[in-house]
Structure formats: structure tokens, C-alpha cells
Design a protein around this motif. Structure first.
Motif, PDB file in Angstrom:
ATOM      1  N   GLY A  49      43.185  50.270 -20.292  1.00  6.06           N
ATOM      2  CA  GLY A  49      43.296  51.038 -21.525  1.00  6.06           C
ATOM      3  C   GLY A  49      43.540  50.207 -22.767  1.00  6.06           C
ATOM      4  N   PRO A  50      43.653  50.887 -23.916  1.00  3.07           N
ATOM      5  CA  PRO A  50      43.921  50.184 -25.180  1.00  3.07           C
ATOM      6  C   PRO A  50      45.347  49.629 -25.183  1.00  3.07           C
ATOM      7  CG  PRO A  50      43.099  52.434 -25.534  1.00  3.07           C
ATOM      8  CD  PRO A  50      43.483  52.329 -24.106  1.00  3.07           C
ATOM      9  N   GLN A  51      45.480  48.371 -25.546  1.00  2.00           N
ATOM     10  CA  GLN A  51      46.782  47.708 -25.556  1.00  2.00           C
ATOM     11  C   GLN A  51      47.140  47.300 -26.983  1.00  2.00           C
ATOM     12  OE1 GLN A  51      48.631  47.279 -22.605  1.00  2.00           O
ATOM     13  NE2 GLN A  51      46.986  48.529 -21.733  1.00  2.00           N
ATOM     14  N   ALA A  52      48.312  47.753 -27.436  1.00  5.40           N
ATOM     15  CA  ALA A  52      48.810  47.347 -28.753  1.00  5.40           C
ATOM     16  C   ALA A  52      49.410  45.956 -28.616  1.00  5.40           C
ATOM     17  CB  ALA A  52      49.858  48.331 -29.247  1.00  5.40           C
ATOM     18  N   VAL A  53      48.864  45.001 -29.356  1.00  2.00           N
ATOM     19  CA  VAL A  53      49.329  43.622 -29.249  1.00  2.00           C
ATOM     20  C   VAL A  53      49.788  43.104 -30.605  1.00  2.00           C
ATOM     21  CG1 VAL A  53      47.911  43.079 -27.233  1.00  2.00           C
ATOM     22  CG2 VAL A  53      46.980  42.728 -29.517  1.00  2.00           C
ATOM     23  N   LYS A  54      50.657  42.123 -30.560  1.00  2.00           N
ATOM     24  CA  LYS A  54      51.317  41.589 -31.750  1.00  2.00           C
ATOM     25  C   LYS A  54      50.314  41.013 -32.751  1.00  2.00           C
ATOM     26  CE  LYS A  54      55.058  38.337 -32.905  1.00  2.00           C
ATOM     27  NZ  LYS A  54      55.999  37.346 -32.332  1.00  2.00           N
ATOM     28  N   ASN A  55      50.480  41.400 -34.019  1.00  2.00           N
ATOM     29  CA  ASN A  55      49.710  40.873 -35.152  1.00  2.00           C
ATOM     30  C   ASN A  55      48.227  41.232 -35.123  1.00  2.00           C
ATOM     31  OD1 ASN A  55      52.057  39.678 -36.160  1.00  2.00           O
ATOM     32  ND2 ASN A  55      51.652  37.731 -35.132  1.00  2.00           N
ATOM     33  N   ILE A  56      47.833  42.200 -34.293  1.00  2.00           N
ATOM     34  CA  ILE A  56      46.457  42.703 -34.281  1.00  2.00           C
ATOM     35  C   ILE A  56      46.529  44.173 -34.668  1.00  2.00           C
ATOM     36  CG2 ILE A  56      44.371  43.061 -32.922  1.00  2.00           C
ATOM     37  CD1 ILE A  56      45.028  40.122 -33.392  1.00  2.00           C
ATOM     38  N   SER A  57      45.797  44.551 -35.711  1.00  2.00           N
ATOM     39  CA  SER A  57      45.961  45.890 -36.293  1.00  2.00           C
ATOM     40  C   SER A  57      45.514  47.017 -35.364  1.00  2.00           C
ATOM     41  CB  SER A  57      45.189  45.978 -37.619  1.00  2.00           C
ATOM     42  OG  SER A  57      43.814  45.686 -37.426  1.00  2.00           O
ATOM     43  N   GLU A  58      44.432  46.809 -34.609  1.00  2.00           N
ATOM     44  CA  GLU A  58      43.915  47.849 -33.724  1.00  2.00           C
ATOM     45  C   GLU A  58      44.215  47.523 -32.264  1.00  2.00           C
ATOM     46  OE1 GLU A  58      42.504  50.656 -34.694  1.00  2.00           O
ATOM     47  OE2 GLU A  58      42.661  50.124 -36.816  1.00  2.00           O
ATOM     48  N   PRO A  59      44.497  48.545 -31.436  1.00  2.00           N
ATOM     49  CA  PRO A  59      44.684  48.291 -30.002  1.00  2.00           C
ATOM     50  C   PRO A  59      43.444  47.639 -29.390  1.00  2.00           C
ATOM     51  CG  PRO A  59      45.399  50.516 -30.583  1.00  2.00           C
ATOM     52  CD  PRO A  59      44.694  49.970 -31.787  1.00  2.00           C
ATOM     53  N   VAL A  60      43.664  46.797 -28.403  1.00  2.00           N
ATOM     54  CA  VAL A  60      42.573  46.061 -27.757  1.00  2.00           C
ATOM     55  C   VAL A  60      42.284  46.695 -26.396  1.00  2.00           C
ATOM     56  CG1 VAL A  60      41.809  43.823 -26.868  1.00  2.00           C
ATOM     57  CG2 VAL A  60      43.278  43.935 -28.908  1.00  2.00           C
ATOM     58  N   GLN A  61      41.079  47.211 -26.227  1.00  2.00           N
ATOM     59  CA  GLN A  61      40.680  47.762 -24.927  1.00  2.00           C
ATOM     60  C   GLN A  61      40.635  46.624 -23.912  1.00  2.00           C
ATOM     61  OE1 GLN A  61      40.129  51.044 -24.500  1.00  2.00           O
ATOM     62  NE2 GLN A  61      39.757  50.872 -22.287  1.00  2.00           N
ATOM     63  N   THR A  62      41.400  46.777 -22.835  1.00  2.00           N
ATOM     64  CA  THR A  62      41.647  45.653 -21.937  1.00  2.00           C
ATOM     65  C   THR A  62      41.261  45.985 -20.503  1.00  2.00           C
ATOM     66  OG1 THR A  62      43.504  44.984 -23.343  1.00  2.00           O
ATOM     67  CG2 THR A  62      43.419  44.026 -21.137  1.00  2.00           C
ATOM     68  N   TYR A  63      40.720  44.980 -19.826  1.00  2.00           N
ATOM     69  CA  TYR A  63      40.336  45.106 -18.427  1.00  2.00           C
ATOM     70  C   TYR A  63      40.990  43.983 -17.629  1.00  2.00           C
ATOM     71  CZ  TYR A  63      36.674  48.187 -20.192  1.00  2.00           C
ATOM     72  OH  TYR A  63      36.003  49.203 -20.811  1.00  2.00           O
ATOM     73  N   ARG A  64      41.422  44.322 -16.440  1.00  2.00           N
ATOM     74  CA  ARG A  64      42.013  43.336 -15.538  1.00  2.00           C
ATOM     75  C   ARG A  64      41.010  43.054 -14.415  1.00  2.00           C
ATOM     76  NH1 ARG A  64      46.744  45.857 -14.124  1.00  2.00           N
ATOM     77  NH2 ARG A  64      47.833  44.849 -15.854  1.00  2.00           N
ATOM     78  N   ILE A  65      40.731  41.768 -14.169  1.00  2.00           N
ATOM     79  CA  ILE A  65      39.794  41.398 -13.113  1.00  2.00           C
ATOM     80  C   ILE A  65      40.504  41.399 -11.771  1.00  2.00           C
ATOM     81  CG2 ILE A  65      38.210  39.632 -12.253  1.00  2.00           C
ATOM     82  CD1 ILE A  65      37.888  38.635 -15.091  1.00  2.00           C
ATOM     83  N   ARG A  66      39.877  41.993 -10.776  1.00  2.00           N
ATOM     84  CA  ARG A  66      40.415  41.951  -9.411  1.00  2.00           C
ATOM     85  C   ARG A  66      39.957  40.624  -8.786  1.00  2.00           C
ATOM     86  NH1 ARG A  66      39.202  47.934  -6.875  1.00  2.00           N
ATOM     87  NH2 ARG A  66      39.713  49.176  -8.718  1.00  2.00           N
ATOM     88  N   ILE A  67      40.829  39.653  -8.857  1.00  2.00           N
ATOM     89  CA  ILE A  67      40.475  38.278  -8.512  1.00  2.00           C
ATOM     90  C   ILE A  67      39.920  38.143  -7.100  1.00  2.00           C
ATOM     91  CG2 ILE A  67      41.385  35.936  -8.193  1.00  2.00           C
ATOM     92  CD1 ILE A  67      41.173  36.721 -11.094  1.00  2.00           C
ATOM     93  N   ASN A  68      40.504  38.829  -6.154  1.00  2.00           N
ATOM     94  CA  ASN A  68      40.144  38.617  -4.752  1.00  2.00           C
ATOM     95  C   ASN A  68      39.235  39.695  -4.176  1.00  2.00           C
ATOM     96  OD1 ASN A  68      41.757  36.212  -4.472  1.00  2.00           O
ATOM     97  ND2 ASN A  68      43.561  37.541  -4.494  1.00  2.00           N
ATOM     98  N   GLU A  69      38.573  40.456  -5.047  1.00  2.00           N
ATOM     99  CA  GLU A  69      37.684  41.503  -4.566  1.00  2.00           C
ATOM    100  C   GLU A  69      36.269  41.286  -5.079  1.00  2.00           C
ATOM    101  OE1 GLU A  69      39.084  45.571  -4.739  1.00  2.00           O
ATOM    102  OE2 GLU A  69      41.114  44.869  -5.133  1.00  2.00           O
ATOM    103  N   VAL A  70      35.301  41.698  -4.252  1.00  2.00           N
ATOM    104  CA  VAL A  70      33.889  41.621  -4.618  1.00  2.00           C
ATOM    105  C   VAL A  70      33.325  43.029  -4.609  1.00  2.00           C
ATOM    106  CG1 VAL A  70      31.629  40.723  -3.938  1.00  2.00           C
ATOM    107  CG2 VAL A  70      33.671  39.312  -3.645  1.00  2.00           C
ATOM    108  N   ALA A  71      32.486  43.348  -5.591  1.00  2.00           N
ATOM    109  CA  ALA A  71      31.896  44.682  -5.670  1.00  2.00           C
ATOM    110  C   ALA A  71      31.095  44.974  -4.410  1.00  2.00           C
ATOM    111  CB  ALA A  71      30.999  44.787  -6.904  1.00  2.00           C
ATOM    112  N   PRO A  72      31.256  46.183  -3.817  1.00  2.00           N
ATOM    113  CA  PRO A  72      30.567  46.515  -2.564  1.00  2.00           C
ATOM    114  C   PRO A  72      29.063  46.315  -2.624  1.00  2.00           C
ATOM    115  CG  PRO A  72      32.214  48.167  -3.089  1.00  2.00           C
ATOM    116  CD  PRO A  72      32.130  47.259  -4.275  1.00  2.00           C
ATOM    117  N   ALA A  73      28.438  46.673  -3.770  1.00  2.00           N
ATOM    118  CA  ALA A  73      26.992  46.551  -3.874  1.00  2.00           C
ATOM    119  C   ALA A  73      26.544  45.098  -3.829  1.00  2.00           C
ATOM    120  CB  ALA A  73      26.488  47.200  -5.160  1.00  2.00           C
TER     121      ALA A  73
END
Length: 229
Positions: A154-178
Motif C-alpha cells: 500500500g501507500p506509505q507515508a515517508v519522511k520529507n516526501i509530500s505524497e505517499p509512496v505506493q510500495t511493494y515487497r519482493i518475496r525473495i525466496n518465492e518464484v511465480a507458479p507460472a
């Protein structure tokens, strides 16, 4: 004078719990970090056609010409670090958080500046130890080109940035099934969080003294470490 600008993928890296490690064993921590950079981290940057902009203590700023290269590098590094850490005693392990953003940057000599760089640094602060967080601009650029899976946090409010940043977390140890079946990468729907969650946001330095900034950062790191245990 006209300001030089360009679009780039920026990766910000930071050692988890660095202040505590330095307090416990300053000389040893510096030696291990220096060795890790020379033997593993810096060669990986070259492998993925990146450029190390600067290293500051435990932090590293890297520029890539491609979001795909930046994300591939980040996941490869985190997987490699996890393997190396398995062979080391706990007090010798070094863990990184990584954040990646694609944005317009200002170029001055070998250094880079601007919101594109600042957002990458804030995303790094949102990442879990051993993890990678990316912005929506990176996610859109990477698309289905890589085998990785992502969680939309989701959107993350971060220091000194006026608008929230839409953020994604990578699943390091997973591979997409397809990708496993050879069809191609598919970004799976983000699962609903069933359990309670706690987020530790960056603390502001209210003292007015910039030299005290590391206390606020250290408190955030210590809380995250304590909660994760």
C-alpha cells in the motif's frame, strides 16, 4: 547553469543494526563489512551493470540504467547473503535492507540527488532485514519480465516526501507458479493479511541538532529488531 538530469533506477542499501554491531566489535565489524563489499557486493554491482555512487559507513547508493537490472541485482544479493550468513556465527552475520526507486535524478559530478534518490532511501527503511522494497514506478517497469512475486503493502507515508509512496515487497525466496511451468511470470493477487501487524515508522529528530539524527535511526532499528524476535 543548466542542471544535468537523467532517469535512473536507484538502489539504496543499509546494514541492519549497524550501530549495535559497531558498539559490540568496532574493528571486527568494519573488517567484515569491508571484506564483504570487496569479495561479494561490489562484484555483483558490476555483474548487473550498476554504478556505485557512494558508500557512507554502512550505507551504499547504486545507480542502474534499468529497473530490471536493479531488481535482479537486489534479489541475487539478498539470496547470496542469506547463504553466506548460514555458514557464519550469528554475531558475524551481516544483513541488509534494500530499497529501489525509478526516478528523475540531478547529477553533479559522480554524485546524484533529488526525490528519486530520497524515495529509494525511504523504501530501504521500510524493508525487512534481508528484504527488498520497491516503488510503484519500479513495479510498473519490471512488470512480468522477472520470476519474482510481490506483496502490495500500500501507500506509505515517508519522511520529507509530500505524497505517499505506493510500495511493494519482493518475496525473495518465492518464484511465480507460472514461471515454474514455463509459461511466464504472473504477479499473483496479494493475500489478505489475517494476523495483526506492527509497523515501526522512522522517528523524527526533534532536538534541532542534526548530529543527533543517528539516535532516531538507531531507535527505529532497535525496535524493529526486538519486535522481529
Amino acid at each position: 547553469e543548466r542542471v544535468q538530469r537523467r532517469l535512473a533506477a536507484i538502489l539504496s542499501a543499509d546494514v541492519v543494526g549497524y550501530s549495535k554491531m559497531m558498539g559490540r566489535d568496532e574493528a571486527g565489524t568494519l573488517a567484515r563489512l569491508k571484506s564483504l563489499r570487496a569479495e561479494f557486493l561490489h562484484p555483483k554491482v558490476a555483474e548487473y551493470r550498476g554504478r556505485i555512487v557512494k558508500t557512507t559507513g554502512d550505507g551504499t547508493l547504486i545507480e542502474f540504467g534499468s529497473a530490471v537490472d536493479a531488481v535482479s541485482h537486489a534479489v541475487d544479493v539478498q539470496r547470496g547473503l542469506a547463504e553466506r550468513n548460514e555458514k557464519l556465527p550469528e554475531d558475524h552475520q551481516i544483513h541488509f535492507r534494500l530499497g529501489i526507486n525509478v526516478g528523475d535524478i540531478i547529477v553533479e559530478g559522480d554524485d546524484i540527488y533529488g526525490d528519486g534518490v530520497n524515495i529509494a532511501a525511504r523504501l530501504e527503511g521500510l524493508a525487512e532485514p534481508g528484504g527488498v522494497c520497491i516503488s510503484r514506478t519500479v513495479f510498473d517497469q519490471v512488470g512480468n519480465k522477472l520470476e519474482f512475486m510481490y506483496d502490495d503493502i500500500g501507500p506509505q507515508a515517508v519522511k520529507n516526501i509530500s505524497e505517499p509512496v505506493q510500495t511493494y515487497r519482493i518475496r525473495i525466496n518465492e518464484v511465480a507458479p507460472a514461471m515454474v511451468s514455463g509459461i511466464g511470470t504472473v504477479n499473483q493477487p496479494v493475500p489478505t493479511l489475517k494476523n495483526s501487524a506492527i509497523a515501526v515508522l522512522p522517528f523524527d529528530n526533534l532536538s534541532g541538532d542534526p548530529a543527533q539524527e543517528y539516535f532516531a535511526d538507531g531507535l527505529t532499528e532497535d525496535l524493529i529488531t526486538a519486535l522481529s524476535q
